[in-house]
Design a protein around this motif. Structure first.
Motif, PDB file in Angstrom:
ATOM      1  N   ASP A 123      39.213  51.436  50.744  1.00  0.00           N
ATOM      2  CA  ASP A 123      37.893  51.952  51.127  1.00  0.00           C
ATOM      3  C   ASP A 123      36.831  51.778  50.054  1.00  0.00           C
ATOM      4  N   THR A 155      32.009  49.818  48.079  1.00  0.00           N
ATOM      5  CA  THR A 155      33.108  49.229  48.840  1.00  0.00           C
ATOM      6  C   THR A 155      33.508  47.879  48.235  1.00  0.00           C
ATOM      7  N   SER A 162      33.393  46.925  55.805  1.00  0.00           N
ATOM      8  CA  SER A 162      34.341  47.996  55.516  1.00  0.00           C
ATOM      9  C   SER A 162      34.212  49.148  56.511  1.00  0.00           C
ATOM     10  N   ARG A 169      35.586  55.780  57.050  1.00  0.00           N
ATOM     11  CA  ARG A 169      35.300  55.575  55.638  1.00  0.00           C
ATOM     12  C   ARG A 169      33.922  56.103  55.260  1.00  0.00           C
ATOM     13  N   ARG A 172      34.630  59.539  54.463  1.00  0.00           N
ATOM     14  CA  ARG A 172      35.380  59.557  53.213  1.00  0.00           C
ATOM     15  C   ARG A 172      34.439  59.385  52.017  1.00  0.00           C
TER      16      ARG A 172
END
Length: 483
Positions: A123, A155, A162, A169, A172
């Motif tokens: 990630d 990333t 990504s 992500r 995240r």
């Protein structure tokens, strides 16, 4: 830097070397990867140990056979074999070169042939660093160490690719920002903003789990602000960005959104041991506490729906605590939180204004008893939420509110000592009530029980004989007694 980072891995070093030697002896590569490597450079201890290897799952099983205390293959479809060795539980995953089905979000598993190929699918660059075993060669093809020094979340490939592969992500990024106090790189944040709506493609459970990790982090404001400013929160927890449009009637210098974030931070500061004048041992909420943090964040979400402009320029939000509790219940159910968490958070939202009726201590002992019994097992969290809800910049007013709540907690402590308030019950139990009234178990008995409970709360201990007399008087006035 590498030597210092490796020193933080000293407790697991024997296991790392043993594992590395077994794989290399079998002709395969293996590396410690991701969070454990990142945390070693941050002088942190990682709770998880993740490895990546050139070995296929069946090869991994053969290599660890006879060495591991236990092996499981629940993640075999994704190339992951679980291993327990002594006190350590680890996952070993074959190099991956995943592609994602952009419709279902499920990874199409393809095994890779190189460590660099595996790392590029991670990630963020700070999670795309590795230590080859057993010689501890540091591998950092995408500049993770430089980004760590800059405290930046970037990333390995373009953020559009990504986040397109896995939109979670984006959440995240917000979560790591809160956990590590890192900034999201401008190009990554721009992609989050552009692609915010794609979070709807992720399962509710995965979204909820990321939100929980963010809230349980040391600095949730950072991540929440990123979710709100990028627009992602509109799809995850829309009640929170809605607060930014409202005026707080007590603090017109700031909106309810900022107030709520401050309440969250202040509630966090109260987690753990605390001193309260007049209370020998104040109740403790050990942190991080999810129920308290959710309630602090959501306590005012009923304000947008209850805002009224009064004559003279005032603003009111009557009953926003009741509306907010309903909204919180609906949202937490949609996020599939467990029933106990939902019930507890909503009850705290519903009760968060109750203290303001206390004034300068005018409550009777009966009112204090009701405050305690209504809060039930949530009383300790209600103490913290109520205290945290004071965000006034007026130092004199803040001190007065704190002193008043100190007085309330001290009164609760005294009543508890006198009456075992936390376990308050009617002075007659169900069997005794049935005997006094000559009735059988059922709804009428429950009604009689609630009546005696109200007597207990209003008047304290009056004795069983007096309670029976009061019960008979009450029963004579009930329609059911006439039948």
């Amino acid at each position: 830097m590498l030597a210092e980072a490796v020193s933080h891995l000293e407790p697991v070093m024997p296991m790392l070397r043993e594992l590395g030697e077994r794989f290399t002896s079998a002709g395969h590569e293996i590396a410690l990867v991701g969070g454990p490597v990142r945390d070693a450079f941050l002088a942190r201890t990682s709770p998880d140990l993740d490895f990546t290897t050139s070995a296929r799952p069946e090869d991994t099983e053969r290599i660890v056979a006879g060495w591991a205390d236990a092996v499981w293959d629940l993640g075999r479809a994704f190339g992951t074999i679980g291993v327990r060795k002594g006190d350590f539980q680890v996952e070993i995953t074959t190099y991956r070169a995943d592609a994602y089905d952009r419709e279902t979000r499920k990874p199409v598993v393809e095994f890779g042939d190189s460590l660099d190929e595996d790392l590029v699918r991670r990630d963020f660059t700070v999670n795309a660093m590795a230590l080859r075993l057993p010689d501890l060669t540091f591998v950092d093809p995408y500049g993770g160490l430089a980004d760590m020094a800059a405290r930046s979340l970037r990333t390995p490939t373009s953020p559009e690719v990504s986040f397109g592969d896995d939109p979670l992500r984006m959440m995240r990024a917000a979560r790591f920002s809160s956990q590590l106090s890192f900034d999201i790189a401008p190009e990554a944040f721009a992609a989050m903003t552009e692609m915010a709506g794609s979070i709807r493609m992720i399962s509710v459970e995965r979204v909820r789990d990321e939100l929980v990790k963010l809230l349980m982090s040391p600095a949730p404001r950072r991540g929440l602000t990123a979710l709100v400013d990028s627009g992602i929160c509109e799809y995850v927890l829309p009640e929170v960005p809605a607060l930014a449009l409202e005026i707080d009637e007590h603090h017109r210098h700031k909106d309810v959104y900022e107030h709520s974030l401050t309440v969250l931070e202040q509630a966090m500061d109260l987690e753990g041991p605390r001193d309260v004048p007049g209370v020998e041992e104040a109740e403790v909420v050990e942190g991080p506490d999810l129920v308290l943090r959710l309630a602090a964040l959501l306590h005012d979400i009923g304000k947008p729906d209850t805002r009224r402009f009064e004559s003279g320029g005032g603003v009111s939000f009557h009953h926003h605590e009741l509306v907010g509790a309903k909204l919180a219940r609906k949202r937490l159910r949609e996020l599939r939180f467990d029933k106990d968490t939902i019930k507890a958070v909503c009850r705290l939202v519903e009760l968060h204004l109750r203290f303001h009726g206390y004034g300068n201590g005018e409550w009777t002992d009966s009112a204090v008893r009701r405050y305690v019994t209504d809060a039930g097992p949530l009383l300790s969290r209600l103490h913290l939420l109520t205290r945290a809800d004071s965000t006034t910049r007026n130092k004199r007013k803040a001190a007065r509110l704190q002193a008043t709540y100190d007085d309330l907690e001290a009164r609760i402590e005294r009543l508890k000592a006198e009456e075992e308030l936390a376990a308050v019950r009617p002075e007659l139990n169900g069997n005794e009530i049935a005997e006094v009234l000559g009735i059988k178990p059922g709804p009428v008995l429950g009604k009689a029980y609630q009546y005696l409970l109200s007597v207990r709360l209003d008047e304290g201990v009056i004795g069983k004989e007096a309670a029976a007399d009061r019960l008979r008087t009450w029963w004579a006035e009930q329609p059911e007694s006439q039948g």
